[in-house]
Design a protein around this motif. Structure first.
Motif, mmCIF file in Angstrom:
data_model
loop_
_atom_site.group_PDB
_atom_site.id
_atom_site.type_symbol
_atom_site.label_atom_id
_atom_site.label_comp_id
_atom_site.label_asym_id
_atom_site.label_seq_id
_atom_site.Cartn_x
_atom_site.Cartn_y
_atom_site.Cartn_z
ATOM 1 N N HIS A 1 0.834 -1.191 0.000
ATOM 2 C CA HIS A 1 0.000 0.000 0.000
ATOM 3 C C HIS A 1 0.873 1.247 0.000
ATOM 4 O O HIS A 1 1.879 1.320 0.721
ATOM 5 C CB HIS A 1 -0.924 0.005 1.217
ATOM 6 N N THR A 2 0.476 2.239 -0.790
ATOM 7 C CA THR A 2 1.319 3.406 -0.975
ATOM 8 C C THR A 2 0.553 4.702 -0.770
ATOM 9 O O THR A 2 -0.620 4.827 -1.133
ATOM 10 C CB THR A 2 1.933 3.422 -2.382
ATOM 11 N N SER A 3 1.279 5.684 -0.211
ATOM 12 C CA SER A 3 0.799 7.040 -0.017
ATOM 13 C C SER A 3 1.673 7.976 -0.845
ATOM 14 O O SER A 3 2.622 7.550 -1.509
ATOM 15 C CB SER A 3 0.880 7.425 1.468
ATOM 16 N N ILE A 4 1.370 9.278 -0.809
ATOM 17 C CA ILE A 4 2.191 10.287 -1.470
ATOM 18 C C ILE A 4 2.754 11.226 -0.404
ATOM 19 O O ILE A 4 1.998 11.797 0.395
ATOM 20 C CB ILE A 4 1.387 11.103 -2.504
ATOM 21 N N TYR A 5 4.087 11.391 -0.405
ATOM 22 C CA TYR A 5 4.785 12.218 0.569
ATOM 23 C C TYR A 5 5.444 13.413 -0.118
ATOM 24 O O TYR A 5 5.654 13.414 -1.332
ATOM 25 C CB TYR A 5 5.854 11.389 1.288
ATOM 26 N N PHE A 6 5.807 14.412 0.697
ATOM 27 C CA PHE A 6 6.390 15.641 0.158
ATOM 28 C C PHE A 6 7.517 16.144 1.056
ATOM 29 O O PHE A 6 7.391 16.150 2.285
ATOM 30 C CB PHE A 6 5.312 16.723 0.051
ATOM 31 N N LEU A 7 8.612 16.590 0.427
ATOM 32 C CA LEU A 7 9.723 17.232 1.127
ATOM 33 C C LEU A 7 10.246 18.392 0.288
ATOM 34 O O LEU A 7 10.158 18.367 -0.937
ATOM 35 C CB LEU A 7 10.868 16.247 1.386
ATOM 36 N N ARG A 8 10.827 19.364 0.973
ATOM 37 C CA ARG A 8 11.521 20.470 0.305
ATOM 38 C C ARG A 8 12.962 20.507 0.798
ATOM 39 O O ARG A 8 13.205 20.452 2.007
ATOM 40 C CB ARG A 8 10.852 21.812 0.600
ATOM 41 N N ILE A 9 13.907 20.599 -0.149
ATOM 42 C CA ILE A 9 15.321 20.689 0.199
ATOM 43 C C ILE A 9 15.800 22.087 -0.153
ATOM 44 O O ILE A 9 15.786 22.492 -1.323
ATOM 45 C CB ILE A 9 16.158 19.643 -0.546
ATOM 46 N N ALA A 10 16.227 22.846 0.845
ATOM 47 C CA ALA A 10 16.718 24.201 0.623
ATOM 48 C C ALA A 10 18.132 24.171 0.053
ATOM 49 O O ALA A 10 18.830 23.149 0.112
ATOM 50 C CB ALA A 10 16.687 24.995 1.930
ATOM 51 N N GLN A 11 18.567 25.303 -0.480
ATOM 52 C CA GLN A 11 19.864 25.376 -1.133
ATOM 53 C C GLN A 11 21.022 25.071 -0.185
ATOM 54 O O GLN A 11 22.081 24.612 -0.615
ATOM 55 C CB GLN A 11 20.045 26.773 -1.741
ATOM 56 N N ASP A 12 20.822 25.282 1.136
ATOM 57 C CA ASP A 12 21.872 24.960 2.109
ATOM 58 C C ASP A 12 21.878 23.497 2.513
ATOM 59 O O ASP A 12 22.677 23.078 3.357
ATOM 60 C CB ASP A 12 21.756 25.852 3.345
ATOM 61 N N GLY A 13 20.973 22.692 1.912
ATOM 62 C CA GLY A 13 20.941 21.262 2.183
ATOM 63 C C GLY A 13 19.987 20.837 3.278
ATOM 64 O O GLY A 13 19.848 19.646 3.553
ATOM 65 N N THR A 14 19.299 21.785 3.921
ATOM 66 C CA THR A 14 18.325 21.449 4.954
ATOM 67 C C THR A 14 17.053 20.901 4.317
ATOM 68 O O THR A 14 16.582 21.422 3.311
ATOM 69 C CB THR A 14 17.981 22.679 5.801
ATOM 70 N N ILE A 15 16.486 19.867 4.919
ATOM 71 C CA ILE A 15 15.274 19.237 4.416
ATOM 72 C C ILE A 15 14.104 19.604 5.327
ATOM 73 O O ILE A 15 14.191 19.489 6.551
ATOM 74 C CB ILE A 15 15.429 17.706 4.346
ATOM 75 N N TYR A 16 12.993 20.045 4.698
ATOM 76 C CA TYR A 16 11.808 20.471 5.430
ATOM 77 C C TYR A 16 10.590 19.675 4.971
ATOM 78 O O TYR A 16 10.522 19.219 3.823
ATOM 79 C CB TYR A 16 11.527 21.954 5.169
ATOM 80 N N ASP A 17 9.614 19.568 5.873
ATOM 81 C CA ASP A 17 8.343 18.980 5.450
ATOM 82 C C ASP A 17 7.464 20.065 4.832
ATOM 83 O O ASP A 17 7.899 21.198 4.621
ATOM 84 C CB ASP A 17 7.652 18.262 6.614
ATOM 85 N N ASP A 18 6.210 19.742 4.541
ATOM 86 C CA ASP A 18 5.335 20.691 3.858
ATOM 87 C C ASP A 18 4.959 21.888 4.720
ATOM 88 O O ASP A 18 4.552 22.929 4.201
ATOM 89 C CB ASP A 18 4.084 19.990 3.326
ATOM 90 N N ARG A 19 5.091 21.779 6.037
ATOM 91 C CA ARG A 19 4.758 22.887 6.939
ATOM 92 C C ARG A 19 5.965 23.724 7.338
ATOM 93 O O ARG A 19 5.866 24.619 8.179
ATOM 94 C CB ARG A 19 4.057 22.344 8.185
ATOM 95 N N GLY A 20 7.111 23.408 6.724
ATOM 96 C CA GLY A 20 8.315 24.172 7.011
ATOM 97 C C GLY A 20 9.103 23.691 8.209
ATOM 98 O O GLY A 20 10.054 24.372 8.644
ATOM 99 N N LYS A 21 8.784 22.526 8.725
ATOM 100 C CA LYS A 21 9.518 21.967 9.853
ATOM 101 C C LYS A 21 10.757 21.240 9.358
ATOM 102 O O LYS A 21 10.691 20.439 8.431
ATOM 103 C CB LYS A 21 8.628 21.001 10.632
ATOM 104 N N ARG A 22 11.896 21.504 9.990
ATOM 105 C CA ARG A 22 13.136 20.827 9.623
ATOM 106 C C ARG A 22 13.060 19.355 10.008
ATOM 107 O O ARG A 22 12.763 19.026 11.168
ATOM 108 C CB ARG A 22 14.333 21.481 10.317
#
Length: 429
Positions: free
Chosen positions: A234-255
């Motif tokens: 079973h599969t879901s859809i996930y989301f992440l954002r990687i900033a230019q400094d290499g920090t990874i955040y979730d969709d709400r901006g939490k590191r």
């Protein structure tokens, strides 16, 4: 390679307005002109499959004969072709293409089925760079991205596939791929000679392979992904954002991590959580538009149903507004191998997709929304096709509404006889 005129396919752009789901607003005029490019195909998950720069569209494909190739299409519809390598007949071997700030073109590719290449070339990511600006006749030698992520404990060593290079505004090239762990892997370079040690940018489930799409604004990279293949669990859809400094955040901006240590997939934002009613999901695309809002297109299929449904999700303040687009039609291999969809990365309110109605062949359509997916207008690019149309692609950085896809016999990723077509502004009218 010498240039040649493209052969014209009978234009088949027609406007349709069918209230499939919700209200349908008036459709814009259909675009004129469809051009035949060459024989070839590509997979769903290596990108950019096509880019626009200096008045030309650069597109990569895998030929049915096993060659890795790149073409350029000018504003008059003339095409040039170049062969980069031989990797065996497999559409996953299609190259992903970027254009450097100095105008040089870079193409990344890797063998999907490693038995098709010599042992010395297995489990590696390759790339070539043009010597001259915007000139696919000037490719330099074959280079290898050094290293790969390691196999997980108790798991076999996997290969390298699905290259996703990103040209960052600071001059770096960030490269994502499915690595030796089967998880999303990452390295970066400033000069295409010295590369950072490959890392697992997402830590997933051991023995499972996430499917990932990437989008970027040049300062951030946006990832949308599953935890596995939907035919396996079973599969879901996930989301992440990687900033230019290499920090990874979730969709709400939490590191939630960084590119050195990665992020656990369970800490990512959730676009869609699997449920028996909603069904399993497979990612199709993710993009960030001028309004800075992430947008995701994916397909969802309850296991007891025979066809999938295209979905459109946009981030709205504090949640994902997840809305239906249109049924995708019955797919192959358990229902998830459908015609495919992609976003216009310059305007994510536009979706290019391929779908089947009943027993008809899969056709390419443009779907547009002006209200976040509540209502849609649609334009058909193909109609009454004798064979299926597959995996439409919108070239990155293209200011026009241009789309490429392939049509023809597609028995499997190892066995196909398909032809690439292009339609849009500046082509055929």
């Amino acid at each position: 390679m010498t240039s040649s005129s493209l052969r014209r396919q009978t234009p088949a752009a027609v406007v349709v307005a069918v209230a499939l789901i919700g209200a349908l607003v008036p459709a814009p005029p259909a675009r004129a002109g469809t051009e035949r490019i060459t024989g070839g195909a590509w997979s769903y998950f290596g990108d950019p499959r096509a880019v626009y720069a200096h008045g030309r569209t650069f597109v990569g494909w895998a030929s049915s004969g096993g060659f890795v190739q790149v073409g350029s299409i000018d504003k008059n519809g003339r095409v040039r072709r170049a062969t980069l390598d031989f990797m065996g007949s497999d559409d996953h071997n299609a190259p992903s293409v970027i254009v450097r700030p100095d105008g040089r073109i870079v193409a990344f590719y890797a063998p999907h089925e490693n038995y098709l290449v010599a042992p010395s070339r297995r489990y590696r990511m390759f790339f070539r760079v043009t010597r001259r600006r915007y000139d696919i006749r000037s490719w330099g030698p074959v280079h290898t991205v050094p290293g790969n992520t390691a196999a997980l404990p108790g798991q076999p060593q996997r290969g390298a596939n699905y290259p996703n290079p990103v040209q960052m505004k600071n001059g770096q090239v960030w490269l994502f791929w499915r690595g030796g762990s089967w998880w999303p892997s990452f390295s970066s370079t400033t000069d295409l000679q010295h590369w950072k040690q490959p890392r697992n940018v997402v830590r997933g489930i051991a023995g499972e392979r996430p499917y990932v799409k990437y989008g970027s604004d040049g300062k951030n990279v946006y990832m949308a992904f599953t935890e596995a293949h939907p035919n396996k669990r079973h599969t879901s859809i996930y989301f992440l954002r990687i900033a230019q400094d290499g920090t990874i955040y979730d969709d709400r901006g939490k590191r939630v991590g960084d590119v050195t240590h990665g992020a656990d997939y369970r800490r990512a934002g959730v676009v869609y959580r699997y449920s028996p009613i909603g069904g399993d999901a497979w990612i199709m695309d993710v993009a960030i538009g001028p309004d800075r809002v992430p947008t995701v297109v994916y397909v969802r299929k309850p296991r007891h149903q025979h066809q999938s449904l295209y979905r459109y999700a946009r981030w709205e303040v504090d949640h994902w507004a997840d809305r239906p687009i249109v049924p995708a039609g019955k797919g192959r291999g358990g229902g998830f191998y459908i015609g495919g969809a992609t976003l216009d990365h310059e305007d994510p309110s536009v979706v290019y997709l391929s779908r089947r109605e009943g027993h008809a062949r899969a056709e390419v359509e443009i779907w547009r929304t002006s209200d976040g997916g509540r209502t849609w207008s649609t334009t058909a690019l193909t109609h009454g096709s004798k064979t299926n149309n597959w995996r439409p692609v919108s070239p990155r950085n293209d200011p026009s509404n241009r789309v490429l896809w392939f049509n023809g016999r597609y028995d499997s990723f190892l066995d196909f006889g398909t032809t690439i077509f292009a339609a849009g502004d500046g082509l055929g009218g």
